[in-house]
Write an enzyme that holds these catalytic residues in place. Structure first.
Site, PDB file in Angstrom:
ATOM      1  N   HIS A 294       0.822  -1.211   0.000  1.00  0.00           N
ATOM      2  CA  HIS A 294       0.000   0.000   0.000  1.00  0.00           C
ATOM      3  C   HIS A 294       0.853   1.256   0.000  1.00  0.00           C
ATOM      4  O   HIS A 294       2.078   1.208   0.140  1.00  0.00           O
ATOM      5  CB  HIS A 294      -0.951  -0.019   1.199  1.00  0.00           C
ATOM      6  CG  HIS A 294      -0.283  -0.054   2.546  1.00  0.00           C
ATOM      7  ND1 HIS A 294       0.202   1.075   3.165  1.00  0.00           N
ATOM      8  CD2 HIS A 294      -0.028  -1.086   3.396  1.00  0.00           C
ATOM      9  CE1 HIS A 294       0.726   0.746   4.346  1.00  0.00           C
ATOM     10  NE2 HIS A 294       0.597  -0.565   4.510  1.00  0.00           N
TER      11      HIS A 294
ATOM     12  N   CYS B  16       3.704  -4.866   6.638  1.00  0.00           N
ATOM     13  CA  CYS B  16       3.219  -4.632   5.286  1.00  0.00           C
ATOM     14  C   CYS B  16       4.279  -3.919   4.450  1.00  0.00           C
ATOM     15  O   CYS B  16       5.270  -3.415   4.966  1.00  0.00           O
ATOM     16  CB  CYS B  16       1.927  -3.828   5.322  1.00  0.00           C
ATOM     17  SG  CYS B  16       0.557  -4.739   6.072  1.00  0.00           S
TER      18      CYS B  16
END
Length: 226
Positions: A165, A181
């Site tokens: 992301h 992440c």
């Protein structure tokens, strides 16, 4: 002792950059806003974070790609803080990323199970316990830690809870500090999102597997530039 550790880490990053970037032909890819939506332009015009000077090595490059993954595959080298989007004819787009700390990082093979523009952020219980003082929900926008785009990684029908992301902290690109992440600048997240398809394979190489795999593959071809 702290300074020595910092120097060693910088040397490791430099070595990895040379192994992955210096031994193959690479071309800096100017960031383009061609794929931006009106909402992207509006929200990023006055982003509530300071612009970051991303080192050249972690800016978007078109590079030679020596591994065997099929075009459309996403490969993340956590050691070197690079994400590759594999193109046809031995090429790839290489992006600089922020990866998870070693104890928090995820590695393995997954697929892109879901994609979202300007996602909301709903922290897991583990994140809330570890970070403390974390809201239950953060709405979409440039203030959101998920940034402009998110790719949700699945194994079969199961959400791994790991994502690729954007970020509201671009100054950390090239470091290992996130909660596991893979973060990209919002500009690069928008670019990757425009290329990736649902179901695309994602390979996240764990610590100790990244630079060695790429550099040995290059060495097996005589370390030649194209």
């Amino acid at each position: 002792m702290g300074e020595t550790t910092t120097v060693r880490r910088r040397l490791l990053v430099l070595f990895a950059a040379l192994a992955l970037g210096g031994c193959v032909h690479s071309t800096l890819e100017p960031a383009s806003k061609a794929g931006w939506t009106p909402k992207d332009r509006e929200l990023l015009a006055n982003a509530p974070y300071r612009p970051a000077a991303i080192p050249d090595a972690y800016q978007r490059h078109l590079v030679d790609y020596r591994r065997k993954e099929a075009p459309g595959t996403v490969v993340v080298d956590t050691d070197s803080r690079y994400l590759y989007y594999v193109l046809p004819r031995g090429k790839a787009i290489r992006y600089g990323v922020t990866v998870g700390e070693e104890a928090l990082a995820w590695s393995g093979v997954a697929t892109v199970g879901r994609m979202e523009e300007w996602p909301a952020w709903v922290p897991t219980q583990e994140i809330k316990q570890r970070l403390g003082n974390t809201p239950d929900y953060v709405g979409p926008g440039p203030h959101n830690p998920m940034g402009a785009r998110a790719l949700y990684l699945f194994q079969g029908s199961k959400d791994t809870l790991y994502r690729i992301h954007g970020t509201n902290q671009p100054e950390y690109i090239g470091q290992a500090i996130s909660s596991g992440c893979i973060r990209m600048t919002n500009e690069d997240a928008i670019d990757l999102y425009s290329r990736v398809k649902i179901g695309a394979p994602v390979i996240v190489l764990g610590s100790g597997r990244g630079a060695s795999l790429f550099s040995s593959d290059i060495a097996s071809r005589g370390g030649r530039n194209s």
